[in-house]
Design an enzyme around this catalytic site. Structure first.
Site, PDB file in Angstrom:
ATOM      1  N   GLY A 150      19.272  -7.701  31.691  1.00 45.11           N
ATOM      2  CA  GLY A 150      20.517  -6.970  32.394  1.00 45.11           C
ATOM      3  C   GLY A 150      21.006  -7.417  30.595  1.00 45.11           C
ATOM      4  O   GLY A 150      20.583  -6.628  30.120  1.00 45.11           O
ATOM      5  N   ARG A 194      17.321 -17.133  35.840  1.00 47.83           N
ATOM      6  CA  ARG A 194      18.624 -16.304  35.992  1.00 47.83           C
ATOM      7  C   ARG A 194      18.631 -15.756  38.034  1.00 47.83           C
ATOM      8  O   ARG A 194      17.549 -15.038  38.313  1.00 47.83           O
ATOM      9  CB  ARG A 194      18.626 -15.300  35.829  1.00 47.83           C
ATOM     10  CG  ARG A 194      20.026 -14.098  35.948  1.00 47.83           C
ATOM     11  CD  ARG A 194      20.233 -14.144  34.934  1.00 47.83           C
ATOM     12  NE  ARG A 194      21.643 -13.114  35.325  1.00 47.83           N
ATOM     13  CZ  ARG A 194      23.308 -13.328  34.526  1.00 47.83           C
ATOM     14  NH1 ARG A 194      23.294 -14.965  34.243  1.00 47.83           N
ATOM     15  NH2 ARG A 194      24.419 -12.333  34.905  1.00 47.83           N
ATOM     16  N   GLN A 217      15.552  -4.655  30.366  1.00 47.27           N
ATOM     17  CA  GLN A 217      16.175  -4.365  31.320  1.00 47.27           C
ATOM     18  C   GLN A 217      16.341  -5.505  32.040  1.00 47.27           C
ATOM     19  O   GLN A 217      17.715  -5.737  32.792  1.00 47.27           O
ATOM     20  CB  GLN A 217      15.315  -3.396  32.422  1.00 47.27           C
ATOM     21  CG  GLN A 217      15.403  -2.234  32.899  1.00 47.27           C
ATOM     22  CD  GLN A 217      17.503  -1.281  33.038  1.00 47.27           C
ATOM     23  OE1 GLN A 217      17.285  -1.131  31.905  1.00 47.27           O
ATOM     24  NE2 GLN A 217      18.284  -1.334  34.092  1.00 47.27           N
ATOM     25  N   SER A 234       1.316  11.826   8.131  1.00 47.04           N
ATOM     26  CA  SER A 234       0.349  11.752   8.693  1.00 47.04           C
ATOM     27  C   SER A 234      -0.799  13.021   8.309  1.00 47.04           C
ATOM     28  O   SER A 234      -1.928  12.450   8.116  1.00 47.04           O
ATOM     29  CB  SER A 234       0.988  13.392  10.083  1.00 47.04           C
ATOM     30  OG  SER A 234       1.678  12.169  10.201  1.00 47.04           O
ATOM     31  N   GLU A 284      -6.946  -1.503  10.138  1.00 47.93           N
ATOM     32  CA  GLU A 284      -5.332  -1.887  10.033  1.00 47.93           C
ATOM     33  C   GLU A 284      -4.469  -1.233  11.358  1.00 47.93           C
ATOM     34  O   GLU A 284      -3.961  -1.992  12.239  1.00 47.93           O
ATOM     35  CB  GLU A 284      -4.468  -0.508   9.342  1.00 47.93           C
ATOM     36  CG  GLU A 284      -3.618   0.005   9.704  1.00 47.93           C
ATOM     37  CD  GLU A 284      -2.406   0.425   8.859  1.00 47.93           C
ATOM     38  OE1 GLU A 284      -3.574   1.691   7.549  1.00 47.93           O
ATOM     39  OE2 GLU A 284      -1.348   0.760   8.558  1.00 47.93           O
ATOM     40  N   ARG A 285      -5.716   0.100  12.645  1.00 52.29           N
ATOM     41  CA  ARG A 285      -4.644  -0.097  13.955  1.00 52.29           C
ATOM     42  C   ARG A 285      -4.936  -1.365  14.566  1.00 52.29           C
ATOM     43  O   ARG A 285      -4.539  -1.472  15.359  1.00 52.29           O
ATOM     44  CB  ARG A 285      -5.812   1.372  14.310  1.00 52.29           C
ATOM     45  CG  ARG A 285      -5.110   2.030  13.358  1.00 52.29           C
ATOM     46  CD  ARG A 285      -5.753   3.899  13.775  1.00 52.29           C
ATOM     47  NE  ARG A 285      -5.214   4.531  12.403  1.00 52.29           N
ATOM     48  CZ  ARG A 285      -5.722   5.924  11.784  1.00 52.29           C
ATOM     49  NH1 ARG A 285      -6.639   5.934  12.719  1.00 52.29           N
ATOM     50  NH2 ARG A 285      -4.769   6.411  11.133  1.00 52.29           N
ATOM     51  N   LEU A 327       0.960  -1.475  -0.061  1.00 53.77           N
ATOM     52  CA  LEU A 327       0.037   0.132   0.079  1.00 53.77           C
ATOM     53  C   LEU A 327       1.198   0.990   0.080  1.00 53.77           C
ATOM     54  O   LEU A 327       1.985   1.418   1.589  1.00 53.77           O
ATOM     55  CB  LEU A 327      -0.886  -0.024   0.907  1.00 53.77           C
ATOM     56  CG  LEU A 327      -2.113   1.115   0.975  1.00 53.77           C
ATOM     57  CD1 LEU A 327      -3.120   1.331   0.279  1.00 53.77           C
ATOM     58  CD2 LEU A 327      -1.973   1.295   2.676  1.00 53.77           C
ATOM     59  N   GLU A 386       4.819  10.093   1.340  1.00 50.09           N
ATOM     60  CA  GLU A 386       5.490   9.867   0.535  1.00 50.09           C
ATOM     61  C   GLU A 386       6.182  11.170   1.646  1.00 50.09           C
ATOM     62  O   GLU A 386       6.019  11.305   2.455  1.00 50.09           O
ATOM     63  CB  GLU A 386       4.896  11.077   0.069  1.00 50.09           C
ATOM     64  CG  GLU A 386       3.507  11.037  -1.270  1.00 50.09           C
ATOM     65  CD  GLU A 386       2.872  11.632  -2.684  1.00 50.09           C
ATOM     66  OE1 GLU A 386       3.673  12.473  -2.588  1.00 50.09           O
ATOM     67  OE2 GLU A 386       1.980  11.099  -2.999  1.00 50.09           O
ATOM     68  N   PRO A 387       7.801  11.033   0.883  1.00 49.80           N
ATOM     69  CA  PRO A 387       8.699  11.930   1.374  1.00 49.80           C
ATOM     70  C   PRO A 387       8.132  12.939   1.941  1.00 49.80           C
ATOM     71  O   PRO A 387       8.445  13.798   3.494  1.00 49.80           O
ATOM     72  CB  PRO A 387       9.407  12.863   0.141  1.00 49.80           C
ATOM     73  CG  PRO A 387       9.533  11.278  -0.633  1.00 49.80           C
ATOM     74  CD  PRO A 387       8.119  11.433  -0.864  1.00 49.80           C
TER      75      PRO A 387
HETATM   76  C1  LIG Z   1       8.903   1.220   9.340  1.00 48.43           C
HETATM   77  C2  LIG Z   1       7.702   1.785   8.727  1.00 48.43           C
HETATM   78  C3  LIG Z   1       6.432   0.993   7.621  1.00 48.43           C
HETATM   79  C4  LIG Z   1       5.774   2.161   6.632  1.00 48.43           C
HETATM   80  N1  LIG Z   1       4.815   1.234   5.978  1.00 48.43           N
HETATM   81  C5  LIG Z   1       4.004   1.962   4.976  1.00 48.43           C
HETATM   82  C6  LIG Z   1       3.602   1.218   4.136  1.00 48.43           C
HETATM   83  O1  LIG Z   1       3.671   0.430   4.266  1.00 48.43           O
HETATM   84  N2  LIG Z   1       2.459   2.094   3.929  1.00 48.43           N
HETATM   85  C7  LIG Z   1       2.408   3.430   3.509  1.00 48.43           C
HETATM   86  O2  LIG Z   1       1.920   4.591   2.736  1.00 48.43           O
HETATM   87  N3  LIG Z   1       3.197   3.820   4.986  1.00 48.43           N
HETATM   88  C8  LIG Z   1       3.961   3.546   5.825  1.00 48.43           C
HETATM   89  N4  LIG Z   1       4.932   3.956   6.688  1.00 48.43           N
HETATM   90  C9  LIG Z   1       4.348   5.552   6.957  1.00 48.43           C
HETATM   91  C10 LIG Z   1       4.084   5.217   8.086  1.00 48.43           C
HETATM   92  O3  LIG Z   1       2.600   5.696   8.151  1.00 48.43           O
HETATM   93  C11 LIG Z   1       4.363   7.082   8.360  1.00 48.43           C
HETATM   94  O4  LIG Z   1       5.693   7.416   8.764  1.00 48.43           O
HETATM   95  C12 LIG Z   1       3.323   7.933   9.399  1.00 48.43           C
HETATM   96  O5  LIG Z   1       2.269   7.913   9.198  1.00 48.43           O
HETATM   97  C13 LIG Z   1       4.147   9.589   9.745  1.00 48.43           C
HETATM   98  O6  LIG Z   1       4.354   9.599   9.008  1.00 48.43           O
HETATM   99  P1  LIG Z   1       6.032  10.707   8.581  1.00 48.43           P
HETATM  100  O7  LIG Z   1       6.699   9.618   8.879  1.00 48.43           O
HETATM  101  O8  LIG Z   1       5.992  11.454   7.548  1.00 48.43           O
HETATM  102  O9  LIG Z   1       6.526  12.023   9.441  1.00 48.43           O
HETATM  103  P2  LIG Z   1       5.267  13.787   9.618  1.00 48.43           P
HETATM  104  O10 LIG Z   1       4.042  12.735   9.829  1.00 48.43           O
HETATM  105  O11 LIG Z   1       5.769  14.241   9.331  1.00 48.43           O
HETATM  106  O12 LIG Z   1       5.016  13.504  11.846  1.00 48.43           O
HETATM  107  C14 LIG Z   1       6.630  13.562  12.522  1.00 48.43           C
HETATM  108  C15 LIG Z   1       6.196  13.360  13.859  1.00 48.43           C
HETATM  109  O13 LIG Z   1       5.387  14.640  13.579  1.00 48.43           O
HETATM  110  C16 LIG Z   1       3.783  14.474  14.503  1.00 48.43           C
HETATM  111  N5  LIG Z   1       2.914  14.943  14.038  1.00 48.43           N
HETATM  112  C17 LIG Z   1       2.379  15.268  12.332  1.00 48.43           C
HETATM  113  N6  LIG Z   1       1.381  15.852  12.361  1.00 48.43           N
HETATM  114  C18 LIG Z   1       1.027  16.470  13.860  1.00 48.43           C
HETATM  115  C19 LIG Z   1      -0.082  16.554  14.425  1.00 48.43           C
HETATM  116  N7  LIG Z   1      -1.563  17.257  14.001  1.00 48.43           N
HETATM  117  N8  LIG Z   1      -0.083  16.932  15.353  1.00 48.43           N
HETATM  118  C20 LIG Z   1       0.919  17.285  15.980  1.00 48.43           C
HETATM  119  N9  LIG Z   1       1.765  16.808  16.048  1.00 48.43           N
HETATM  120  C21 LIG Z   1       1.620  15.772  14.210  1.00 48.43           C
HETATM  121  C22 LIG Z   1       3.739  13.347  14.120  1.00 48.43           C
HETATM  122  O14 LIG Z   1       2.849  12.769  14.929  1.00 48.43           O
HETATM  123  C23 LIG Z   1       5.274  12.485  14.487  1.00 48.43           C
HETATM  124  O15 LIG Z   1       5.454  12.726  15.301  1.00 48.43           O
HETATM  125  C24 LIG Z   1       5.387   3.268   7.412  1.00 48.43           C
HETATM  126  C25 LIG Z   1       6.889   3.517   8.222  1.00 48.43           C
HETATM  127  C26 LIG Z   1       7.281   3.138   8.504  1.00 48.43           C
HETATM  128  C27 LIG Z   1       8.216   4.116   9.757  1.00 48.43           C
END
Ligand SMILES: Cc1cc2nc3c(=O)[nH]c(=O)nc-3n(C[C@H](O)[C@H](O)[C@H](O)COP(=O)(O)OP(=O)(O)OC[C@H]3O[C@@H](n4cnc5c(N)ncnc54)[C@H](O)[C@@H]3O)c2cc1C
Length: 381
Positions: A341, A270, A338, A136, A244-245, A127, A131-132
């Site tokens: 150890g 232990r 923890q 969220s 998903e959740r 899925l 994106e970069p």
């Molecule tokens: C190992 C791994 C597997 C993954 N697999 C998938 C996959 O299969 N498909 C896919 O589509 N995605 C995947 N993801 C992506 C994942 O869903 C996102 O990393 C996640 O949704 C967070 O988005 P972000 O990394 O862009 O962080 P950001 O959205 O940039 O957030 C950065 C920080 O800011 C906080 N933040 C953001 N908005 C708010 C707000 N409004 N208020 C307060 N805090 C906020 C976040 O909680 C976080 O702590 C994967 C990620 C990882 C690491």
């Protein structure tokens, strides 16, 4: 700790025993090697399919087992017994996030072309939403699909995609209007092929899983691969979030249960200062607190699951389950480490990996902060 709890019936418990047996026999012995190699073999999928484990909730007509979400829930918990968060994540992404949208929103032809081979373990799915520049804030994705004769041309980049290297097809969120946003996003099923390039990412945990960045450069996608309604992709994202959740919460409950059992055993065996670790009150109390946490997480998750299966819209309960279990699991793994150890810090001990693997939970599938935002709204704040 007893795992036989409502809402599961005897039939579900039988499934639990057979899935557990298969996982402990066929998958768990390889977990350490897969983690070292940062890959688990693709043939795990047909092996799971042969046991009926890739289609528990899907109808017989597509090769599924004709079960429901409770059957799938059993597998979500048991996958923790692989002992590799990465392998469980790769399998889980295929079952819990890549194929459900095709089942729910796909045309009959798409189901035949993608769901049937996915349930058979012949084609692996991913899925692609993140994106970069957009995680969220899903509505701000920028990968775009431009209308051309007979379909679309896709350009853009997805990142952190589970199964991102191995996937044969990627259920991909794209912008199909200039503005994008809530009524400008659609889903396309993109086949791996010309213009689709993946590069694996290195990460803290989940080593056996091929998390990747996927770039799309002038990728032609035929119009028969539009999944769901044009510009209504947000509905599709929302439709599977609850499952998903829940799947993540169930996975955490499974992992916490095993971790507690193993750590309690370690604490009984232990010795330090002339008695077992568990003979020291501080350790005994810590284990008692951790058992309470496992039990609380299980109750909250099962309650949300029961409501979900009953057809309620348990947004609040699922969100609470996700928020509670992911952080609790990470904290429990840290506490278990923890108690081990120095041994807990060593690669050869399961807990070193479990602690790293658990760190993803509060980030993926909607972070803790996003869960609190959803709850804030649901609670009228
Ligand atoms: C190992 C791994 C597997 C993954 N697999 C998938 C996959 O299969 N498909 C896919 O589509 N995605 C995947 N993801 C992506 C994942 O869903 C996102 O990393 C996640 O949704 C967070 O988005 P972000 O990394 O862009 O962080 P950001 O959205 O940039 O957030 C950065 C920080 O800011 C906080 N933040 C953001 N908005 C708010 C707000 N409004 N208020 C307060 N805090 C906020 C976040 O909680 C976080 O702590 C994967 C990620 C990882 C690491």
């Amino acid at each position: 700790m007893n795992t036989t709890n409502p809402p599961f019936s005897d039939e579900h418990e039988q499934l639990r025993q057979s899935a557990r047996g298969f996982i402990e026999r066929e998958l768990a012995p390889h977990a350490e090697r897969w983690e070292e190699e940062c890959w688990f073999p693709d043939d795990v999928f047909p092996k799971l399919a042969a046991q009926g484990l890739l289609g528990l909730k899907y109808p017989d007509e597509y090769g599924g087992q004709g079960g429901d979400y409770l059957h799938e829930a059993v597998l979500c918990e048991e996958m923790a017994r692989i002992g590799s968060g990465g392998a469980a994540a790769g399998i889980g992404a295929h079952i819990n996030i890549a194929t459900p949208p095709i089942w729910k929103f796909g045309t009959e032809e798409q189901k035949q072309r993608y769901l049937v081979p996915a349930i058979a373990g012949e084609r692996i799915g991913a899925l692609g939403i993140t994106e970069p520049g957009a995680g969220s804030d899903v509505a701000s994705i920028s990968t775009r699909a431009e209308r051309v004769d007979g379909g679309w041309v896709v350009n853009g980049e997805k990142t952190y995609i589970t199964n991102g290297v191995r996937a044969h097809f990627i259920v991909t969120a794209v912008k199909t209007t200039q503005e994008g946003g809530h009524h400008g996003i659609s889903f396309l099923i993109v086949d791996r092929g010309d213009g689709v390039e993946s590069s694996a990412l290195h990460k803290l945990g989940w080593h056996a899983s091929d998390t990747a960045t996927i770039s799309f450069q002038d990728v032609f996608v035929g119009e028969e691969n539009l999944l769901g309604e044009l510009n209504e992709g947000f509905k599709l994202i929302m439709a599977n979030f609850q499952w998903e959740r829940l799947a993540m919460a169930l996975g955490a409950v499974g992992a916490m249960t095993i971790a507690w059992e193993r750590t309690a055993e370690f604490a009984r065996e232990r010795h330090a200062f002339g008695r077992p670790l568990a003979g020291h009150q501080v350790i005994r109390h810590k284990l008692a607190d951790l058992a309470t946490s496992v039990y609380t997480c299980r109750c909250v998750t099962y309650d949300a699951l029961r409501r979900f299966v009953a057809g309620e819209d348990p947004l609040r309960e699922v969100t609470m389950a996700k928020l509670l279990t992911q952080r609790a699991s990470y904290e429990l793994m840290d506490a278990c480490l923890q108690i081990h150890g120095g041994a807990g810090y060593m690669r050869e001990y399961w807990v070193e990996r479990a602690a790293r693997d658990a760190r993803l939970g509060p980030i993926g599938g909607g972070s803790d902060e996003i869960m609190r935002e959803i709850l804030g709204r649901a609670l009228g704040l």
